[in-house]
Design a protein around this motif. Sequence first.
Motif, PDB file in Angstrom:
ATOM      1  N   VAL A  10       0.864  -1.179   0.000  1.00 42.97           N
ATOM      2  CA  VAL A  10       0.000   0.000   0.000  1.00 42.97           C
ATOM      3  C   VAL A  10       0.902   1.231   0.000  1.00 42.97           C
ATOM      4  N   ASN A  11       0.622   2.202  -0.863  1.00 47.57           N
ATOM      5  CA  ASN A  11       1.511   3.363  -0.965  1.00 47.57           C
ATOM      6  C   ASN A  11       1.029   4.567  -0.161  1.00 47.57           C
ATOM      7  N   SER A  12       0.128   4.341   0.792  1.00 47.67           N
ATOM      8  CA  SER A  12      -0.391   5.424   1.625  1.00 47.67           C
ATOM      9  C   SER A  12      -0.337   5.010   3.090  1.00 47.67           C
ATOM     10  N   VAL A  13       0.364   5.812   3.903  1.00 51.73           N
ATOM     11  CA  VAL A  13       0.434   5.529   5.340  1.00 51.73           C
ATOM     12  C   VAL A  13      -0.946   5.606   5.971  1.00 51.73           C
ATOM     13  N   ALA A  14      -1.748   6.578   5.546  1.00 52.50           N
ATOM     14  CA  ALA A  14      -3.106   6.707   6.095  1.00 52.50           C
ATOM     15  C   ALA A  14      -3.919   5.452   5.799  1.00 52.50           C
ATOM     16  N   ALA A  15      -3.771   4.908   4.582  1.00 52.55           N
ATOM     17  CA  ALA A  15      -4.514   3.697   4.222  1.00 52.55           C
ATOM     18  C   ALA A  15      -4.005   2.493   5.011  1.00 52.55           C
ATOM     19  N   ILE A  16      -2.683   2.379   5.183  1.00 56.58           N
ATOM     20  CA  ILE A  16      -2.127   1.278   5.981  1.00 56.58           C
ATOM     21  C   ILE A  16      -2.660   1.337   7.405  1.00 56.58           C
ATOM     22  N   THR A  17      -2.657   2.533   7.978  1.00 54.58           N
ATOM     23  CA  THR A  17      -3.134   2.687   9.354  1.00 54.58           C
ATOM     24  C   THR A  17      -4.592   2.280   9.481  1.00 54.58           C
ATOM     25  N   ARG A  18      -5.411   2.688   8.535  1.00 53.46           N
ATOM     26  CA  ARG A  18      -6.837   2.327   8.581  1.00 53.46           C
ATOM     27  C   ARG A  18      -7.033   0.817   8.458  1.00 53.46           C
ATOM     28  N   LEU A  19      -6.279   0.191   7.561  1.00 49.82           N
ATOM     29  CA  LEU A  19      -6.384  -1.264   7.399  1.00 49.82           C
ATOM     30  C   LEU A  19      -5.981  -1.993   8.678  1.00 49.82           C
ATOM     31  N   LEU A  20      -4.928  -1.522   9.322  1.00 54.04           N
ATOM     32  CA  LEU A  20      -4.489  -2.168  10.560  1.00 54.04           C
ATOM     33  C   LEU A  20      -5.516  -1.984  11.666  1.00 54.04           C
ATOM     34  N   ARG A  21      -6.060  -0.781  11.804  1.00 51.59           N
ATOM     35  CA  ARG A  21      -7.073  -0.536  12.834  1.00 51.59           C
ATOM     36  C   ARG A  21      -8.302  -1.412  12.623  1.00 51.59           C
ATOM     37  N   ASP A  22      -8.599  -1.716  11.354  1.00 54.78           N
ATOM     38  CA  ASP A  22      -9.757  -2.568  11.042  1.00 54.78           C
ATOM     39  C   ASP A  22      -9.430  -4.051  11.139  1.00 54.78           C
ATOM     40  N   GLY A  23      -8.184  -4.380  11.570  1.00 57.25           N
ATOM     41  CA  GLY A  23      -7.824  -5.784  11.755  1.00 57.25           C
ATOM     42  C   GLY A  23      -7.531  -6.525  10.473  1.00 57.25           C
ATOM     43  N   PHE A  24      -7.148  -5.806   9.420  1.00 63.90           N
ATOM     44  CA  PHE A  24      -6.931  -6.429   8.110  1.00 63.90           C
ATOM     45  C   PHE A  24      -5.720  -7.352   8.096  1.00 63.90           C
ATOM     46  N   GLY A  25      -4.689  -7.036   8.900  1.00 69.88           N
ATOM     47  CA  GLY A  25      -3.491  -7.861   8.882  1.00 69.88           C
ATOM     48  C   GLY A  25      -2.455  -7.336   9.852  1.00 69.88           C
ATOM     49  N   ILE A  26      -1.198  -7.684   9.580  1.00 73.54           N
ATOM     50  CA  ILE A  26      -0.067  -7.275  10.419  1.00 73.54           C
ATOM     51  C   ILE A  26       0.743  -6.234   9.655  1.00 73.54           C
ATOM     52  N   GLY A  27       0.947  -5.105  10.253  1.00 72.56           N
ATOM     53  CA  GLY A  27       1.690  -4.039   9.594  1.00 72.56           C
ATOM     54  C   GLY A  27       3.178  -4.166   9.801  1.00 72.56           C
ATOM     55  N   ALA A  28       3.952  -3.974   8.725  1.00 76.52           N
ATOM     56  CA  ALA A  28       5.406  -3.874   8.810  1.00 76.52           C
ATOM     57  C   ALA A  28       5.753  -2.430   8.490  1.00 76.52           C
TER      58      ALA A  28
END
Length: 303
Positions: free
Chosen positions: A219-237
Amino acid sequence: MNLRFLETFVWVARLKSFRLTAEKLFTTQASVSSRIAALEADLGVKLLLRDSRGVSLTPEGAKVLEYAERMLDTAKAMKQSLDSDRTKTGRIRLGVMDTVIHTWMSALVAELGERYPQVEIELVADTALNLREQLQKGFLEVILQTDLLREQSIRSQDLARYPMGWIVAAGSPHHRTYASLTELARERIVTFSKNSRPHQEVLGLLQAAGADAPRLNCVNSVAAITRLLRDGFGIGALPPALVDGELNRGELVLLEGLQPPPSLELVVAWQTGVALVDEVVGVCRQVLERYARDVGGQRIVLV
């Protein structure tokens, strides 16, 4: 050392009068006396002698006068230099990767606006790969990204490193203990854009740990990565600095006990021979140093 006290001492030495010095500095004789007393106490020596004939310097006072005049001249030159900066005009095209946008970019833009109010700051947010290409083509003057560049008309310098981590939503199915990176790699991993340096390093780390086909979601957007992680989509690196607020509020959690991905490099690169560019690079360093002091070494490490 208080420059106002030094200035008062210099004028007393020049005018040889507390009264005339008070008039010169638009203050009272009592205030002049108080400043001289404070300066003498600070230095631990007697600077002036007062008698019926007026005011004279002690031997120590004569020595201090020489240094005080130099210090005041330096302060004056510094102020004139800053005033000169405020009259400069032009445009600086500054490119930044998303990681900088979400950490210390606001402080940098504010500082540039304060120092150079008549200079237009054109800000471009993009991936490190695209920023490098735009700098090389002359579309940008300064970029903040992940790689050192070695070209004739471009200079670059390491600034800092963002420690990386494995980050999950608190209470989600991913919020558990993992025995190894191989087990972690069976889950959906969310990280930066494909073929970026952090993406390649995360992929290399997981493959070296024995994961043949890690499930990387780029994902090329930090805001999008953060939202996905908050929604439990996966594990963020990603660097914990990017989600410091969410970590402090307990919305996201940093997994412990696993080797983290390599730190994310922060490099400044700029075109040589362009007006104001060297000054802007210097401001970048100063603002970054303040940010690093504020957040601490667990979030960013200066190099």
